[in-house]
Write an enzyme that holds these catalytic residues in place. Structure first.
Site, PDB file in Angstrom:
ATOM      1  N   GLY A 133      92.488  60.376 118.371  1.00  0.00           N
ATOM      2  CA  GLY A 133      93.559  60.341 119.248  1.00  0.00           C
ATOM      3  C   GLY A 133      94.026  59.124 119.694  1.00  0.00           C
ATOM      4  CG  ASP A 134      94.365  55.042 120.212  1.00  0.00           C
ATOM      5  OD1 ASP A 134      95.636  54.666 120.254  1.00  0.00           O
ATOM      6  OD2 ASP A 134      94.021  54.771 122.043  1.00  0.00           O
ATOM      7  CG  ASP A 135      97.559  52.740 117.822  1.00  0.00           C
ATOM      8  OD1 ASP A 135      97.899  53.780 117.982  1.00  0.00           O
ATOM      9  OD2 ASP A 135      97.408  51.378 118.261  1.00  0.00           O
TER      10      ASP A 135
END
Ligand SMILES: *[C@@H]1O[C@H](CO)[C@@H](O)[C@H](O)[C@H]1NC(C)=O
Ligand SMILES: *[C@@H]1O[C@H](CO)[C@@H](O)[C@H](O)[C@H]1NC(C)=O
Ligand SMILES: *[C@@H]1O[C@H](CO)[C@@H](O)[C@H](O)[C@H]1NC(C)=O
Ligand SMILES: *[C@@H]1O[C@H](CO)[C@@H](O)[C@H](O)[C@H]1NC(C)=O
Ligand SMILES: *[C@@H]1O[C@H](CO)[C@@H](O)[C@H](O)[C@H]1NC(C)=O
Ligand SMILES: *[C@@H]1O[C@H](CO)[C@@H](O)[C@H](O)[C@H]1NC(C)=O
Ligand SMILES: *[C@@H]1O[C@H](CO)[C@@H](O)[C@H](O)[C@H]1NC(C)=O
Ligand SMILES: *[C@@H]1O[C@H](CO)[C@@H](O)[C@H](O)[C@H]1NC(C)=O
Ligand SMILES: *[C@@H]1O[C@H](CO)[C@@H](O)[C@H](O)[C@H]1NC(C)=O
Ligand SMILES: *[C@@H]1O[C@H](CO)[C@@H](O)[C@H](O)[C@H]1NC(C)=O
Ligand SMILES: *[C@@H]1O[C@H](CO)[C@@H](O)[C@H](O)[C@H]1NC(C)=O
Length: 428
Positions: free
Chosen positions: A228-230
């Protein structure tokens, strides 16, 4: 807790040291055997195997589960083959990890496992797995006052001072936080890496696929990342980085930064090639995030006032399905949740220049091809977007090229102003 005597007995029983008759009697092979239950810690056994066979040897993890209940720092590797057929599972004792995880060396970040050395060849044959037991972390962090960069929350692994090495076929399941940080490393190939940080009970947060810091000549090839992030982030002093033939799902896309977080410090990201990437439901394809010129607090969650530049970036052959935001985004006004207020969004002295995007095709939910919020003090220059064709759900083409303080655009014309406001993920 087991007694020191039973630990010694277990250490003796859990190893097989074989000297393989390969014509080089000095090359040792260690087969690591685990205790078989998470009630006992296999870390001492693992460390012992690497002490015995970590130089001019082979370390083999058998096809079974190993339980890691304490931090491991293995920094002395040299000319070693590490074959991982099994699964390493990290313990769920959050208080232990918060108290004991080790300093990464940047942004006050912490880690559970440090690997370093020269000529290290890790092969996990697409089966060997590092399981961070992240479900426990993802649920716990949701109950904290701020969910970003909680002090002591560890990265699954940190490659530190790793040179001339190859890591292949390794799988990461539900990392505790970032899956890996790569720092002070050179000439490293990370090939065929699979990351799934999707939580079963709570959505994961801050589970980057990989972050590079003070490293050069790093190649990421054939990665698959669900998070859900980089998807992958390149931070301070990352140079000559390649990201190729990869698939990113649900995350934020490829990030540069955050950068410019340290007052008066000069940092660069240079010579980045991104080629042949499939994005599915990511926020961006490629984005840049810098802090403002105003320092507010300290890393990991605060900061600002940094100097330097991003230059010489080529991002091409991008295939998107359902992008959620601007395909190419720049925000020079980074602010993390729970962090102090932000300063002036257009005063960063960190400059973004010589960036080219080419052959960007697919579908998007956003009408923005670009959303470039640049600094007025150091405007973005020489920004190129060549072939780009993104279709919205209703079949029309995404046509917005929003800009602020971009000079010398090539291949496109700005159609409007980008929003100006603080953000941790590009956009506003
Ligand atoms: C051991 O595994 C059980 C079952 O998965 C889990 O509930 C427990 O928290 C684990 N303990 C540690 C120390 O990881
Ligand atoms: C963590 O450290 C604090 C302060 O040193 C100590 O009071 C606490 O017992 C420790 N907790 C664990 C689980 O080790
Ligand atoms: C870590 O945090 C402290 C206090 O917040 C700060 O003074 C220091 O500069 C930070 N160090 C790094 C390396 O970010
Ligand atoms: C890419 O990586 C996957 C594992 O994630 C592997 O199964 C596949 O064979 C690799 N493809 C190539 C071309 O190496
Ligand atoms: C990733 O993990 C989630 C949660 O366990 C699971 O539902 C999903 O199937 C996994 N994806 C892949 C490609 O393995
Ligand atoms: C980045 O590299 C420059 C030299 O190119 C050096 O002056 C600076 O301190 C480095 N920054 C960091 C954060 O390592
Ligand atoms: C682009 O992605 C879609 C959906 O994932 C896939 O069907 C298609 O083959 C991809 N195209 C290329 C050129 O990789
Ligand atoms: C986030 O919360 C933790 C725990 O309360 C605290 O130590 C840390 O300083 C907070 N960080 C910020 C930026 O508020
Ligand atoms: C922000 O900084 C820029 C560049 O120094 C300046 O032009 C602008 O007036 C400032 N904006 C505010 C609201 O202070
Ligand atoms: C502009 O950027 C492109 C791509 O990054 C680069 O090839 C070119 O040399 C740059 N032009 C100048 C004048 O710097
Ligand atoms: C398609 O959707 C976009 C974005 O919602 C909208 O601006 C545009 O008018 C729509 N086009 C048609 C033909 O409905």
């Amino acid at each position: 807790m087991r007694s020191p005597i039973s630990t010694l007995v277990a250490l003796g029983a859990c190893f097989l040291f074989l000297t393989i008759a390969t014509g080089d009697p000095q090359r040792k092979t260690c087969v690591v055997q685990g205790g078989g239950t998470n009630a006992t810690d296999d870390a001492p056994h693992i460390l012992h195997a690497f002490r015995k066979c970590g130089q001019h040897g082979t370390v083999i993890f058998e096809p079974k589960d190993y339980y890691v209940n304490s931090v491991m720092k293995i920094s002395w590797l040299k000319d070693v083959d590490i074959d991982i057929h099994g699964r390493l599972v990290w313990s769920t004792d959050i208080m232990y990890w918060l108290n004991n995880s080790m300093d990464v060396g940047y942004q006050n970040q912490s880690t559970a496992f440090i690997i370093g050395g020269d000529n290290v060849r890790i092969n996990a044959f697409d089966v060997g797995t590092f399981d961070g037991n992240g479900d426990y972390w993802y649920q716990w962090i949701r109950e904290q006052p701020n969910t970003s960069n909680y002090p002591g929350r560890p990265h699954a692994v940190t490659f530190s001072h790793l040179t001339n090495s190859v890591i292949r076929g390794l799988r990461f399941l539900r990392s505790q936080m970032w899956t890996m940080s790569i720092i002070y490393s050179e000439n490293v190939i990370l090939d065929s890496i699979f990351v799934n940080n999707t939580g079963n009970f709570a959505q994961s947060s801050n589970t980057d696929g990989a972050d590079t810091i003070r490293s050069s000549h790093i190649t990421f090839n054939n990665w698959t990342v669900y998070n859900g992030d980089d998807s992958i982030a390149l931070k301070a002093n990352s140079t000559d980085i390649k990201i190729t033939n990869s698939r990113f799902f649900n995350g934020l896309g490829i990030a540069i930064g955050s950068i410019g977080q340290y007052k008066d410090q000069f940092e660069t990201v240079e010579r980045v090639t991104v080629d042949n990437i499939n994005y599915d439901n990511t926020l961006h394809a490629f984005y840049v995030k810098t802090w403002t010129a105003d320092q507010n607090g300290y890393p990991p969650n605060g900061g600002g006032g940094g100097l330097g530049y991003l230059s010489d970036v080529k991002v091409q052959n991008l295939n998107t399905t359902g992008l959620r935001g601007a395909a190419f985004s720049i925000s020079q006004c980074t602010r993390f949740s729970g962090a102090p207020g932000v300063g002036n969004c257009t005063n960063s002295e960190f400059q973004i220049k010589n960036v080219e995007i080419d052959r960007l095709f697919g579908t998007s939910e956003s009408t923005q091809v670009t959303g470039l919020q640049c600094s007025a003090v150091a405007p973005c220059t020489n920004i190129t977007v060549l072939e780009a064709n993104l279709r919205l759900t209703n079949g029309t083409q995404a046509k917005q090229y929003l800009c602020g303080n971009v000079v010398n655009t090539i291949g496109f014309e700005c159609t409007g102003a980008a929003c100006v406001g603080s953000s941790a993920t590009g956009g506003c």
